[in-house]
Scaffold this active site. Structure first.
Site, PDB file in Angstrom:
ATOM      1  N   LYS A  35       0.830  -1.121   0.004  1.00  0.00           N
ATOM      2  CA  LYS A  35       0.100  -0.061   0.095  1.00  0.00           C
ATOM      3  C   LYS A  35       0.748   1.428   0.209  1.00  0.00           C
ATOM      4  CE  LYS A  35      -0.121  -0.275   4.947  1.00  0.00           C
ATOM      5  NZ  LYS A  35      -0.803  -1.208   6.006  1.00  0.00           N
ATOM      6  N   ARG A 132      -9.763  -0.510  16.163  1.00  0.00           N
ATOM      7  CA  ARG A 132      -9.419   0.300  14.672  1.00  0.00           C
ATOM      8  C   ARG A 132     -10.462  -0.201  13.985  1.00  0.00           C
ATOM      9  NH1 ARG A 132      -4.104   1.366  11.239  1.00  0.00           N
ATOM     10  NH2 ARG A 132      -4.432  -0.737  10.820  1.00  0.00           N
ATOM     11  N   TYR A 260      18.058  30.701   3.754  1.00  0.00           N
ATOM     12  CA  TYR A 260      16.940  31.428   4.529  1.00  0.00           C
ATOM     13  C   TYR A 260      16.612  31.996   5.774  1.00  0.00           C
ATOM     14  CZ  TYR A 260      13.956  30.571  -0.183  1.00  0.00           C
ATOM     15  OH  TYR A 260      13.400  30.578  -1.187  1.00  0.00           O
ATOM     16  N   MET A 308      12.980  24.410  -0.904  1.00  0.00           N
ATOM     17  CA  MET A 308      12.010  23.486  -1.593  1.00  0.00           C
ATOM     18  C   MET A 308      12.652  22.428  -2.499  1.00  0.00           C
ATOM     19  SD  MET A 308       8.721  24.239  -4.167  1.00  0.00           S
ATOM     20  CE  MET A 308       7.727  25.034  -2.616  1.00  0.00           C
TER      21      MET A 308
HETATM   22  C1  LIG Z   1       0.100  -2.093   6.743  1.00  0.00           C
HETATM   23  C2  LIG Z   1      -0.493  -3.213   7.279  1.00  0.00           C
HETATM   24  C3  LIG Z   1       0.198  -4.330   7.338  1.00  0.00           C
HETATM   25  C4  LIG Z   1       1.688  -4.331   7.051  1.00  0.00           C
HETATM   26  O1  LIG Z   1       2.265  -3.889   8.396  1.00  0.00           O
HETATM   27  P1  LIG Z   1       3.651  -3.631   8.651  1.00  0.00           P
HETATM   28  O2  LIG Z   1       3.831  -3.125  10.065  1.00  0.00           O
HETATM   29  O3  LIG Z   1       4.429  -2.807   7.574  1.00  0.00           O
HETATM   30  O4  LIG Z   1       4.518  -5.178   8.390  1.00  0.00           O
HETATM   31  C5  LIG Z   1      -0.357  -5.508   7.846  1.00  0.00           C
HETATM   32  N1  LIG Z   1      -1.837  -5.533   8.203  1.00  0.00           N
HETATM   33  C6  LIG Z   1      -2.610  -4.583   7.938  1.00  0.00           C
HETATM   34  C7  LIG Z   1      -4.056  -4.650   8.143  1.00  0.00           C
HETATM   35  C8  LIG Z   1      -1.868  -3.232   7.458  1.00  0.00           C
HETATM   36  O5  LIG Z   1      -2.603  -2.175   7.389  1.00  0.00           O
END
Ligand SMILES: *Cc1c(COP(=O)(O)O)cnc(C)c1O
EC number: 5.1.1.1
Length: 364
Positions: A35, A132, A260, A308
């Site tokens: 992701k 969550r 800056y 930047m």
């Molecule tokens: C992002 C995610 C993972 C991976 O987690 P890491 O700590 O990066 O290994 C696994 N399960 C869910 C539900 C996640 O959102």
């Protein structure tokens, strides 16, 4: 000439890190979390290497991410970790055979309206204590009774997420695993048994959380989920090497101001390099005064404020000319984990920070 900034993505390091997952969880299938553009590393570069290295499935956070991954044609199941976000997504997901994580009653209504008779493969998310996403364990029997009305919906297994796997000694990890085991005892027999609990911290330090699937993300990129321990200290190899070059060199006299604001004044004669990297590339502005940086293989520090598109490095004691290679973070430079700690954040956030305008390049 193009602007010299680039993110080198090491295929060898990715392969090595997959092998580390296998070592720790030899019997589990690997669902690789890619992701957020593979944690900033570039999913179109990383996913093919991960597939070739033998990961069994991919996990993403949105339908858009799934579609981008699908377009690569890697022939691995793609799991939507948050399931569908509306009814329209259900139709696309069903057509593509994406694995859907169902965490909420409303999602089931969308499935009923759009895919009542479609062949679907689902994970049911259970809340084992993180609070969550997921169904409370006591709701599972009624939920599974409702699911039985759809013989073409296959529940692959239960899924849950660890809230404290970054601190493996915390008893909360065992507590969550216990709640998960109870849930499996109650409804596991009406699933395909493909349960999943462990993320990177679980893979590395909590073998009792390994189930049919493990879901590593961060560790695949060679980064440590544990505070105060770098990936290289736990057998991982950093995948990213964020590079640029010195594009100008200035000689400053005592009292000269740099950049800056009145952020930095030369205490004596000194030599300053201007590097083509800035907060517009995702290099944190708060790493301006004194963060480690590698120039021509020598460790030095940033000076003054990050702009930047540019930042300053101290070349007073460094042998480097215009064009000298710079490593901002990662392999060959300061560990990303250390810079994240210096900034008061975690490597997860730091690796996601690199902007799209930084070209990612696969290196062997
Ligand atoms: C992002 C995610 C993972 C991976 O987690 P890491 O700590 O990066 O290994 C696994 N399960 C869910 C539900 C996640 O959102």
């Amino acid at each position: 000439m193009t602007r010299p900034i680039v993110a080198d993505i090491s295929a060898a390091a990715l392969r090595h890190n997959v092998a580390v997952v296998r070592e720790h969880a030899p019997r589990a299938r690997i669902m690789a979390a890619v992701k957020a553009n593979a944690y900033g590393h570039g999913v179109t570069l990383c996913a093919p290497v991960l597939a070739e290295a033998g990961v069994d499935a991919f996990a993403v956070a949105s339908l858009e991410e799934a579609e981008a991954l699908h377009a690569l044609g890697l022939e691995r199941p793609i799991c939507l970790l948050g399931g569908p976000f509306d009814a329209d997504e259900v139709s696309v997901a069903a057509e593509r055979a994406y694995l859907l994580v169902i965490h909420e009653q409303r999602q089931l209504q969308w499935l009923e309206t759009r895919a009542a008779d479609a062949a679907l493969r689902l994970f049911i998310k259970v809340d084992t204590g993180m609070h969550r996403l997921g169904f409370a364990p006591e709701r599972l029997p009624a939920l599974f009774a409702a699911l039985q009305r759809h013989p073409r919906w296959e529940v692959l297994g239960l899924m849950s997420h660890l809230a404290r796997s970054d601190t493996p000694d915390d008893p909360f990890n065992r507590q969550q695993a216990g709640v998960f085991a109870d849930a499996i005892a109650h409804v596991g027999h009406v699933t395909a048994g493909q349960h999943s609990l462990a993320n990177s911290g679980g893979v590395l330090a909590l073998p009792f959380t390994h189930q049919y699937w493990v879901r590593p993300g961060l560790m695949l990129y060679g980064l440590s989920p544990f505070a105060g321990r770098r990936g290289s200290e736990i057998g991982l190899q950093p995948v990213l090497s964020w590079r640029s070059a010195v594009v100008a060199i200035r000689e400053l006299g005592p009292g000269d101001w740099l950049g800056y604001g009145a952020a930095w004044q030369a205490p004596a004669r000194c030599r300053v390099g201007v590097v083509a990297a800035g907060y517009g590339d995702g290099y944190p502005r708060h790493l301006g005064c004194g963060a480690p940086v590698t120039v021509a293989g020598q460790t030095t520090r940033t000076l003054a404020r990050v702009s930047m598109d540019m930042l300053f490095v101290d070349l007073t004691a460094v042998e480097a000319d215009i064009g000298a290679p710079v490593v901002l973070m990662g392999a060959g430079g300061p560990p990303l984990e250390s810079l994240a700690a210096e900034l008061g954040t975690i490597s997860y956030e730091m690796s996601c920070r690199m902007q799209m305008r930084v070209p990612r390049r696969l290196v062997s």
